[in-house]
Structure formats: C-alpha cells, structure tokens
Design an enzyme around this catalytic site. Structure first.
Site, PDB file in Angstrom:
ATOM      1  N   SER A   2       0.876  -1.213   0.028  1.00  0.00           N
ATOM      2  CA  SER A   2      -0.091  -0.058  -0.062  1.00  0.00           C
ATOM      3  C   SER A   2       0.770   1.394   0.038  1.00  0.00           C
ATOM      4  O   SER A   2       1.668   1.624  -0.802  1.00  0.00           O
ATOM      5  CB  SER A   2      -0.976  -0.159   1.212  1.00  0.00           C
ATOM      6  OG  SER A   2      -1.818   0.924   1.215  1.00  0.00           O
ATOM      7  N   ALA A  34     -11.035   8.295   8.101  1.00  0.00           N
ATOM      8  CA  ALA A  34     -10.502   9.766   7.532  1.00  0.00           C
ATOM      9  C   ALA A  34      -9.344   9.798   6.430  1.00  0.00           C
ATOM     10  O   ALA A  34      -9.288  10.524   5.590  1.00  0.00           O
ATOM     11  CB  ALA A  34     -10.031  10.743   9.019  1.00  0.00           C
TER      12      ALA A  34
HETATM   13 ZN    ZN Z   1      -3.855   1.006   0.348  1.00  0.00          ZN
END
Ligand code: ZN
Ligand code: NG1
Length: 534
Positions: A64, A378
């Site tokens: 990620s 968020a």
């Molecule tokens: Zn990610």
C-alpha cells in the site's frame, strides 16, 4: 501432499527469531523478510478455499502506502471481503511455525477446522508494482503447487481490482453475478455505470490525479478508455505521478498518505488555485481530495468529506425516489473522524452515525447493517454498501413521476459504479466526480458544507504499547487504570475538546488524537495527552 509441502517449505525458510502478525493490513514489513510468510499464506489460502467448498480465495501482494522496500500480503474472502477474523489467527500461527513444524501445523489446522483435503482449492492473485513482487509471487506459487491448488495469476492489479475479481469469480453464472471475470470487465462495468450516473453532465474544471507512482497510474490510464472525458462531456482528468518504472519514487513525496499526514499537496503538483486534485495510495484503495483556496491556502477534502458528500447525495436521491422511509441510510466512522463531520451527518443530514474501532473490516461490517451504509476512514479508505432490500427497491419501485424515475435510475447506476467489496480509489473518484457534476460544485462549495474542528494526531513512542487497552470503539481507555480519568479532566478544560489514545495496530506506538475549538488549543491538548500516556 505432506511431502510436497515439506519439500516446498524447505525452499522458503523462516528468518529466525522473527515474530509475524496478521494485522489490519495483513502481513506487512521489509520485503526481504516476507518470503516464508507469503509461502505460508499460500498454504492458508488453500485451506480456506477447501474449508469453503472450493470457493476462490484472493491473495494480494502489496504494501500500500509504505516505502518501496516494504511489501505485504493479505487474503480476500469469496465475496471480496477481508479475511474472516478467526483466520487471521490461523495465518499468524502458520507464519510463526518453525520450519520443521510447518506440515504439522498445516495438518492440525486441517483437522481442527474439519477440512477435507480432497476438496478442490482455488486461488487468484495479483501484486502491486514493487520490485520484490515477482519473487514473492514465486513463493506463493510454490505453496499452491504443493497443495494441489488451481490458480490464476492476474499479474499487476490494484487491491480493489483483485477484490472485484474474487467476487466475480465466485458469483459467475449466478443471479448475484458481480461482473465479467476479467480486468477489462472491471473497466467496462465502471465506465458504463459512470456514463449512466452522469446523465450527460460535466464536472466543473478538471481533476488532477496523483497516482503515488503506483499501480493506480497505469490502471487509471486504462479506465480512461472506457469513460467519457474532455470534449465528450464527463470528466477532464490529468494524471500525474504515474511512473512505475523507477521503483524508488513509489509513494515518495506524493500519494494519499503523504497529503493527509503532511497536510500539503505533493511538490510535483502544478495545479492552480481552486483546481480540484486527488491522490491515490500505492495500491489505489485510498483517495484524498484537496485544492488550494486563494484566501485560506491548502484545503484537505478527506475521507470524512467523501462520506458526507456521498451520504448527502444518496439521501437526497432516496427522498426524491420516494424511498426515504423504507430504507435505513447511515454513516460509519472511526474515532478519527472529525467531530464536525459527525455533527454534520447527524444534525444537518439527519442520518445516524455509528463509530467502530480502526480497521476497514469493522467499518465494512457495521455498514452492512444499513440498507445504504456509507463508510470511510478519515485517511480516505472507504465505500458504500447496499443491502439486498435496497437493490430490490431501486429495481422494482414503480416511479410515480419523471423526477422519481430519474432518481431511481441514478441510484441504480451508483450501485454499479461503487465497488461494494472494498474502498477503491478509482471507483470512489468517479463517485465524487458524479456528485460534483450533479451539484455543479467546485471544491470550494464542497469545502463549505461544514468547518472541520482544528485537530492534531501525534505518534507517541512508549515502552510497551500493549498495556493500552480500550473500549467504546477505542475512545475510552480501560487500562492503564486511572489514565482515562486524567485524560477526561484535561479534555474538560478545552472548549469543544475531544481526545483519545490507543495503541496503533500497524506501528509500535500509541496514537493520540485531539481536537478543540482553535488550532493552538488542539495542539496544546494533544501534547498534554501525549505527555500523559508517555
Ligand atoms: Zn492501500
Ligand atoms: P493504526 O496504525 O492501527 O492506527 C493505520 C490507520 C488506519 C488504517 C490502518 C491500516 C490512522 C490513524 N490509522 O492504523 O486508519 O488505515 O493503518 O492501513 O490513520
């Protein structure tokens, strides 16, 4: 099979003295430590698939928003959801087994979970653009071969694309079919739904998309072939930070995490005042919007903003379609959501808000309790899920006016446009662009819907984060004893003060969040609570 697993496992020895844990984002660490972990995750995928009668399990290799030298691996359940909770522990157990015990632990799980080794097992997998990906894929293949698992290699994909394909694979040819089982099918589904949802409208100005130099770049370029852009109406998209050949630039001074934590645009962005911008993360499951306001400078439109925008739009459509009383619409947030956004949803939109612990699987689960559940962290990870009842109502309600027919058609298009399996930067972006086009809004109008309370998030290094135990969706500390009382006393001295402390699930630290009526008070409160937990 046992001897095959043993032989294959010997090619993927575990680094000694390393303890692995399947956390909120699967296993994630420096890529050079992951070889044995990915092999063993392959074994778990085979077990999980057999346990579920041969349904297909997804394996995604990605880290990620982490730096390029990291990598990670996570499992996707048949309907495209995150791996069921109890299996996180089985994955952890197998990942930590001594090399000589791998077969023993594998067999004990098989026995404990009453898995028939003769049942077929099926896996699909993909990876992001990190250079360590192909070698880790080989470790996975070795496990799949050793367990006699059928597999399909989808090569490079965004994380949400793999979730989509997992669900499509398992629903193919059924009434619940989620789409064509191919990467092209994903683009076609989104492209078609976007055209329907836009109804010939055009967004005001262009949107500059920062792809974090990750897999989202080439995938967005592909998606653009399927959606109306530029002179055809639709949306005018400018792609930046889409270099996937230079490994070192991934997530470097760009991407959603950079923008959210630094509260600034990537230095490479050339967008002018009031121009709409967004940033994806390295595997394109998060998105953050922002723009520069000539008066107030940098303005962030984060996950809370996307959730409020989506909830307000879908709430209006449900009313226009005459379905407001029939369908339960709600928003799911974590304690990190800005207090002003929660108040806006409850007071202005009149919709319920549920708070869950950090981690998308908790939010997703809570969202499925609504007919339309909007959930976002968020940091920009989130989506919208629709219940069977909602889908049925959208497709069977007889419209009583052209306005009702139009609202119903937009709702149906949204259910196709939104990737309901998981947060998806590409799909979420098209959702935001659709809503802004319908409302003829620039980012300025979106920003004006409510005013964020000034807030501060601090990372506190502590001797042992595990002593911090919470309840009430992580908003209240039960241990160490007495800390919550002292925290409450400090908070009570601040106007609009709110603060909580919890152990991070992904880093060795405690996170302290504080908000208050002014910037200096929020900073002051955060540093006082940080001192308290230190
Ligand atoms: Zn990610
Ligand atoms: P932790 O480290 O548990 O706070 C972080 C993010 C989560 C989530 C996970 C998984 C914050 C405050 N926390 O969790 O929202 O995205 O990583 O990636 O942003």
């Amino acid at each position: 099979m046992d001897s095959k697993i043993l032989a294959a496992s010997s090619k993927h020895p575990k680094p000694v003295d390393h303890v692995f844990q399947y956390g909120t984002a699967g296993f994630r660490m420096k890529a050079n430590l992951l070889d044995s972990v990915v092999f063993r995750v392959g074994l778990v995928a085979a077990l999980r698939s057999r346990k579920l009668g041969g349904q297909t399990i997804g394996v995604m290799i990605t880290a990620s928003h982490n730096p390029p030298e990291d990598n990670g691996v996570k499992l996707v359940d048949p309907m495209g959801e995150m791996l069921e909770n109890s299996w996180e522990a089985y994955s952890t157990e197998l990942a930590n087994a001594k090399d000589e015990d791998v077969v023993k632990v594998y067999k004990s799980l098989e026995e404990k979970l009453k898995i028939n080794p003769d049942t077929a097992s099926r896996v699909i997998y993909a990876r992001d653009t990190r250079p360590s990906g192909p070698k880790l894929v080989q470790a996975l293949i070795d496990a799949l071969d050793a367990t006699g698992t059928e597999y399909t290699d989808y090569k490079l994909l965004t994380t949400p694309q793999l979730h989509y394909l997992t669900r499509c694979t398992n629903t193919e040819g059924t009434p619940q079919s989620y789409g064509d089982v191919s990467e092209k099918g994903y683009y076609e589904k989104l492209g078609k739904a976007f055209k329907r949802a836009m109804k010939g409208k055009k967004t005001v100005g262009s949107v500059t998309v920062d792809c974090a130099n990750g897999v989202g770049g080439p995938k967005l370029a592909e998606l653009l072939k399927y959606i109306p852009t530029g002179s055809d109406g639709g949306v005018d998209i400018k792609i930046i930070n889409d270099d996937v050949l230079k490994a070192e630039v991934l997530n470097h001074e760009c991407g959603a995490d950079y923008v959210k934590t630094k509260q600034r645009a990537p230095p490479s962005s050339k967008a002018g005042n009031n121009e709409r911008c967004c940033s994806y993360d390295g595997d394109a499951d998060r998105i953050i919007y922002y723009f520069t306001d000539p008066e107030h400078g940098f303005r962030l439109l984060d996950g809370d903003r996307i959730a409020t925008l989506a909830a307000s739009f879908i709430g209006d459509l449900a009313r226009e379609a005459g379905l407001a009383s029939e369908l339960k619409i709600g928003v799911v947030q974590t304690a990190y959501a800005n207090g002003a956004s929660t108040k806006y949803v409850e007071k202005t939109l009149g919709l319920p808000v549920v708070c869950t612990p950090t981690g998308v699987k908790w939010l997703h689960h809570a969202a499925t309790k609504f007919d339309v559940g909007v959930y976002f962290e968020a940091n920009g990870h989130g989506t919208v899920v629709f219940s069977q009842q909602a889908l049925k109502a959208f497709s069977t309600k007889e419209p009583e006016s052209p306005a009702q027919a139009s609202a119903l058609e937009t709702l149906r298009a949204l259910t196709e446009l939104i990737n309901q399996t998981v947060g998806d930067a590409l799909s979420d972006m098209l959702l935001v662009e659709t809503i802004l086009a319908h409302k003829s809004w620039t980012p300025k109008e979106w920003d004006l819907t409510y005013t964020d309370l000034p807030n501060r998030l601090v990372r506190v290094e502590v001797a042992d984060r595990n002593i911090f135990k919470t309840t009430n969706a992580e908003r209240t500390l039960v241990e160490p004893q007495g800390t919550q009382d002292r925290l409450d006393q400090l908070v009570s001295k601040f106007k609009d003060g709110r603060s909580f402390a919890r152990a991070s699930g992904t880093e060795d630290a405690v996170r302290v969040y504080a908000e208050a009526a002014t910037r200096s008070e929020a900073d002051d409160l955060a540093s006082k609570i940080a001192a308290l937990v230190k």
